[in-house]
Design an enzyme around this catalytic site. Structure first.
Site, PDB file in Angstrom:
ATOM      1  CD  GLU A 116      -1.691   1.644   2.901  1.00 41.90           C
ATOM      2  OE1 GLU A 116      -1.304   2.799   3.175  1.00 41.90           O
ATOM      3  OE2 GLU A 116      -2.061   0.831   3.757  1.00 41.90           O
ATOM      4  CD  GLU A 189       7.290   4.908   2.162  1.00 40.92           C
ATOM      5  OE1 GLU A 189       6.389   4.714   3.004  1.00 40.92           O
ATOM      6  OE2 GLU A 189       7.881   5.992   2.035  1.00 40.92           O
TER       7      GLU A 189
END
EC number: 3.4.24.-
Length: 1049
Positions: A116, A189
């Site tokens: 995501e 991330e």
């Protein structure tokens, strides 16, 4: 509670929200559908395509009008890929888009969550780094986000601007359908090994050692912070026990470091395709335009694999017991560190009527102080508060009903299940009071009338949750059909009791217990160190020596740093953007009128409210004694708990549900828009009801405030119970919004106004409550003194004095009737002034203050506060522009991208006169504070481009022009005294800000400003004491805190 699902996502810089409510638990969580003004043509059947019609590659499958919600739903299917599409046409200018994918996690590495994040880091059409965050200041969206749920991932946004909708739709579709998923984005991330501060590598000249290497990554640090929240930890460990088929989608830090970039890419290819997607659009924009744009992207794909697997929990064919370790809660007695719950299954969510009925049953058993489970488990003293999983969870195909409590002793833990089963049996035999059921149905009627600004987002979230688990979204929207079916079954008698008998009167259940363990946090640290050593050993073998392994990690870190720094100067011309010129210079005017009733000032906002009246009253106290200020939150809790001589609280709760949409009391604190340091504080009272029930609403509020019986024999025990409710889980409340608590604590060192606010809603309030509980449990005399002070507050809480003001929002036709009601109400109020004390002189001699709260978190939260100017000052608007510029151009890349924090940003509180820096779930606070410190020089010296200035202005107008719910209209003037003319002037000042203005305010306030205060929350390290921090603790231990709770100096 009808708990949705856990949201883990890429949020904007965490907003400064109001203090966590001191509520027992959420009330019946039935989705609040709001009505629009009229059944307009946009949602009529005639203006929309018919079943079988084909538009832009889609075929209409089903069409349904839902009059009670004033909407029409159209379900379509994409011909080529079979992507599901639901359009909800409604006369609502706040249009919403969402695309979701089924993403059953294969393990606990957090691959759906990390995907995501990386999905939004660049795409084929928008190959720049992180277009999601780059779009934030290029849009007027009032909502942009992405969420990872337990078994699906969704990407929603909301905006009122049609061009903006098309821009964001283009970015979202390309991101989800054509993501780049670069390895450097995965490392940033997700996770990586590297030195804490990559910029220090060059200066260390080969002195980098293995101990300087640590795990990094935005999601990794986010989930370390999430796991520091004991409520989340309990919930996720419970889910893993009852639902092992669904792995931890957010990711467990112990397993995140097993995920590879290759696995991430493969998971994306498998799950992110149109055939596995569900798409929803909502609002008043044309469906055909949406289909043309969406179809243009989907047509590039062929039909792909679809994950139709709906995971199920374990079978319960008898009692199952699971016990796991957890962290110690320092706000709870050492001998009450058990949390335990028992769970049953309740049917299938595809049966919408039975699931709705189960929600009503859950509310009857759990909601309110008068509920049977509250009385048996909390009022009895068995536990302190409900466990996080308590209520009805409908996020999976099988609804799970759980009841449990925290703060239980080891000896009493087995009794919890016994008490639950005893109450279920007694309730079954006694049956349910019809008045209680009618109260819940009345709440539904008011929910249908209540006009909210975020209705579309609520619909999309709830629809995705059930749709991905096999429920029919068209049936979910048919609200009246569900309610009428429930009423039909209920009216036959015994329906809810039969539901209990069917699902709950058996021993097919799971009892889940978490035991607070002193060594828990150290064991986590040891496991992380062992994982790091194992990874490093593998790297050493790969590269031949420790030195080469360290060198390669440093090299990789510098390469990532180079990519990050290049991205700060990238050409963003490929991204779409609105223009500042598109923003109206005129603020929408929602006029209010003023009157006096019996000498009391009344502010009226007349608007379409669907027959509801919204009431708000404030009673301001001048120079309130410090010891009474600390007790205002407890007083608000008490009058909603203790009952009166004529009614128990259970009876009051039933009456509130039957006559109102809810009533509440709270403390308020507002600052002057024209004068720094000037503030108003006191109590506020609010509620809403059908026009015909306004007299009852006011009578209920007044009785609760003025007649609550503090002298009853049960009052002392109930006061202690309320104190336990607040202290239990206080550390978890702080962990959820740690940046806000840190900022409030920092600001408290700047003025008496901020100090006073910290006393009622910050860390000082939490510690004061813990101190009160300790004293109440150990000294009957102290408890008696406390009750006397609460009675003193009651005597002046709501009175006909100069501090009383009222705001009403209602239909114009209801104003005359409401004015008569108000006149009778004000006339009947007592006239008792509040006590005063001489305010202590606030110490301004220390230019900089540093507070460090030693808390058991694995990441840090920081807040740095600087005083600025009042709202009406000419620099106020420029400071808001400066905050946007720093957030997007300096703090985000330096602290989140390079530093690995989950969030960081600057904000200007124009009404408070406060400029703030915060970081959230931050692994490297020392570096963060350096970045904060350098922000002034950065902003002063930068030659800000027109694009950057314009994007900062757009960012401000996202909030400034966001839709407002009707009940909030007029509140800004009422509470803060901000007139339409003041707002208009500030709006024009924002639009007229120049780069030179920004440079100048950066010099004046950030560089030259000498008064500032900073606060850190997290685990104390050696550097805290060596660098001049005042170290504080939050604890039940009387010697565990040195927080100044009653001394303004």
């Amino acid at each position: 509670m009808l708990r949705s699902y856990l949201h883990l996502g890429r949020h904007r810089t965490p907003a400064f929200r109001q203090p966590l409510g001191r509520l027992l638990r959420p009330t019946a969580s039935i989705l609040q559908y709001a009505q629009s003004r009229t059944l307009a043509s946009v949602s009529s059947l005639e203006s929309l395509p018919e079943v079988g019609d084909q538009l832009h590659g889609f075929t209409v499958q089903e069409k349904k009008q839902v009059p009670e919600l004033h909407l029409t739903a159209i379900r379509l299917r994409h011909d080529k890929t079979h992507a599901d599409y639901l359009h909800i046409a409604r006369e609502d200018k706040n249009n919403v888009f969402g695309i979701g994918f089924k993403t059953n996690p294969p393990d606990a590495t957090g691959v759906p969550h990390i995907l995501e994040h990386t999905t939004l880091c660049g795409s084929e059409k928008y190959p720049i780094r992180d277009p999601f965050f780059k779009m934030l200041p290029r849009s007027l969206s009032n909502f942009m986000n992405a969420f990872t749920s337990s078994d699906h991932t969704m990407y929603p946004f909301a905006t009122t601007n049609q061009q903006d909708f098309q821009n964001l739709l283009s970015v979202y579709l390309d991101a989800t359908m054509h993501p780049l998923l670069k390895e450097e984005d995965f490392r940033q991330e997700g996770w990586r090994l590297g030195p804490e501060d990559p910029r220090a590598i060059q200066t260390q000249e080969g002195n980098l050692k293995p101990e300087d290497i640590l795990f990094k990554g935005v999601v990794y640090n986010e989930m370390k912070g999430q796991m520091s929240d004991a409520n989340y930890l309990y919930w996720i460990r419970f889910q893993e026990s009852i639902f092992p088929a669904i792995n931890n989608s957010g990711g467990d830090p112990q397993h995140i470091t097993d995920l590879t970039h290759k696995q991430l890419v493969e998971f994306s290819k498998k799950n992110y395709n149109p055939s596995n997607a569900k798409i929803i659009t909502y609002g008043d924009m044309p469906l055909a335009d949406h289909l043309k744009q969406v179809g243009g992207v989907l047509n590039d794909f062929s039909k792909g694999a679809v994950d139709t697997t709906v995971k199920l929990p374990i079978e319960l064919r008898g009692p199952i017991n699971v016990t796991v370790p957890g962290p110690i809660d320092t706000f709870v007695s050492e001998d009450r560190q058990f949390k335990t719950s028992t769970s049953w299954y309740m049917g299938d969510i595809t049966d919408t009527v039975e699931t709705f009925s189960a929600g009503i049953l859950s509310s009857l058993l759990l909601d309110g102080y008068g509920s049977p489970m509250y009385k048996a488990l909390i009022e009895s003293g068995l536990g302190s508060s409900f466990t996080p999983n308590t209520g009805l969870d409908t996020s999976g195909k099988i609804p799970i009903f759980s009841i449990g409590v925290t703060g239980v002793s080891e000896e009493q833990a087995p009794r919890v299940k016994e008490e639950i089963q005893r109450v279920l049996q007694e309730t079954l035999q006694r049956g349910f009071n019809d008045e209680k059921v009618q109260g819940f149905l009345h709440q539904l009627e008011l929910a249908l009338r209540h006009k909210t600004a975020n209705f579309g987002l609520g619909v999309i979230q709830k629809t995705f949750t059930s749709w991905f688990n096999g429920s029919d979204p068209m049936k979910e929207l048919a609200w009246n059909e569900v309610i009428n079916a429930f009423k039909s079954r209920y009216e036959k008698g015994g329906y809810l009791e039969a539901l209990m008998q069917k699902y709950l009167i058996n021993d097919n259940c799971l009892t889940f217990t978490m035991v607070g363990t002193p060594s828990f946090n150290k064991e986590l640290d040891d496991k992380e160190m062992a994982r790091k050593e194992k990874k490093f050993e593998q790297l050493t073998q790969q590269h031949g020596s420790v030195e080469k392994a360290v060198t390669e990690l440093a090299k990789a870190e510098l390469q990532l740093l180079e990519v990050q720094e290049k991205a700060q100067h990238a050409d963003l011309s490929c991204l779409p953007s609105l223009r500042v010129e598109d923003i109206s210079r005129q603020k929408e005017h929602k006029p209010v009128r003023e009157s006096k009733v019996e000498g009391t000032d009344i502010v009226w906002r007349e608007a379409p409210t669907n027959g509801l009246t919204y009431f708000q009253a404030v009673n301001a106290f001048a120079d309130l004694p410090d010891d009474l200020r600390l007790l205002l939150p407890l007083f608000n809790d008490a009058i909603m708990r203790l009952g009166t001589p004529t009614r128990t609280m259970e009876q009051w709760e039933d009456l509130i549900k039957l006559k109102t949409g809810g009533v509440s009391t709270s403390n308020f604190h507002t600052t002057s828009p024209t004068e720094m340091g000037k503030y108003t504080e006191g109590l506020q009272f609010s509620g809403f009801a059908l026009d015909k029930n306004v007299p009852d609403m006011l009578e209920i509020l007044t009785a609760l405030v003025t007649e609550t019986d503090f002298t009853s024999p049960s009052a002392p025990a109930m006061i202690q119970e309320l104190l336990r409710l607040t202290t239990n889980g206080a550390l978890d409340a702080v962990a959820g919004t740690g940046h806000r608590y840190a900022l409030n604590a920092a600001a408290a060192g700047l003025s008496r106004s901020f100090w006073a606010q910290e006393q009622t809603s910050g860390l000082a309030q939490l510690q004061a409550t813990a101190n009160l509980l300790r004293d109440a449990e150990t000294s009957p005399e102290r408890l008696a003194e406390l009750i006397e002070k609460l009675r003193l507050i009651q005597s002046f809480a709501i009175s006909k004095t100069s501090g009383l003001r009222v705001r009403l929002v209602c239909e114009p036709a209801s104003s005359t009737q409401n004015e008569s009601v108000l006149q009778r109400w004000v006339t009947g109020l007592p006239k008792v002034p509040s006590p005063t004390s001489q305010p202590q002189r606030f110490d301004l001699s220390t230019p900089s203050k540093k507070a460090f709260y030693d808390l058991p978190y694995k990441v840090y939260y920081s807040g740095l506060a600087l005083p600025t100017v009042p709202f009406t000052h000419s620099s106020s608007a420029t400071l808001s522009v400066l905050s946007q510029l720093l957030t997007h151009n300096y703090l985000h890349p330096e602290i989140r991208e390079k530093g690995g924090a989950y969030g960081a940003g600057a904000s200007n509180g124009p009404v408070k006169g406060l400029f703030a820096f915060t970081s959230y779930r931050d692994p490297n606070p020392a570096n963060t504070l350096k970045v904060f410190k350098n922000s002034g020089v950065f902003a002063r010296d930068r030659a800000w481009s027109d694009r950057e200035i314009n994007e900062a202005k757009l960012g401000i107008f996202q909030g400034l022009d966001a839709p407002v719910s009707v009940d909030e209209e007029g509140s800004r003037y009422f509470l803060n005294g901000i007139t339409h003319e003041m707002d208009q002037r500030w709006r024009e000042q924002v639009l007229d800000v120049t780069a030179k203005d920004v440079n100048e305010v950066a010099q004046t306030f950030l560089v030259d400003g000498t008064r500032r205060s900073v606060c850190l929350l997290g685990e104390k390290k050696d550097w805290a004491e060596s660098e001049g921090w005042e170290v504080r603790k939050l604890s039940m231990n009387p010697n565990g805190s040195n927080i100044p709770s009653g001394d303004a100096a």
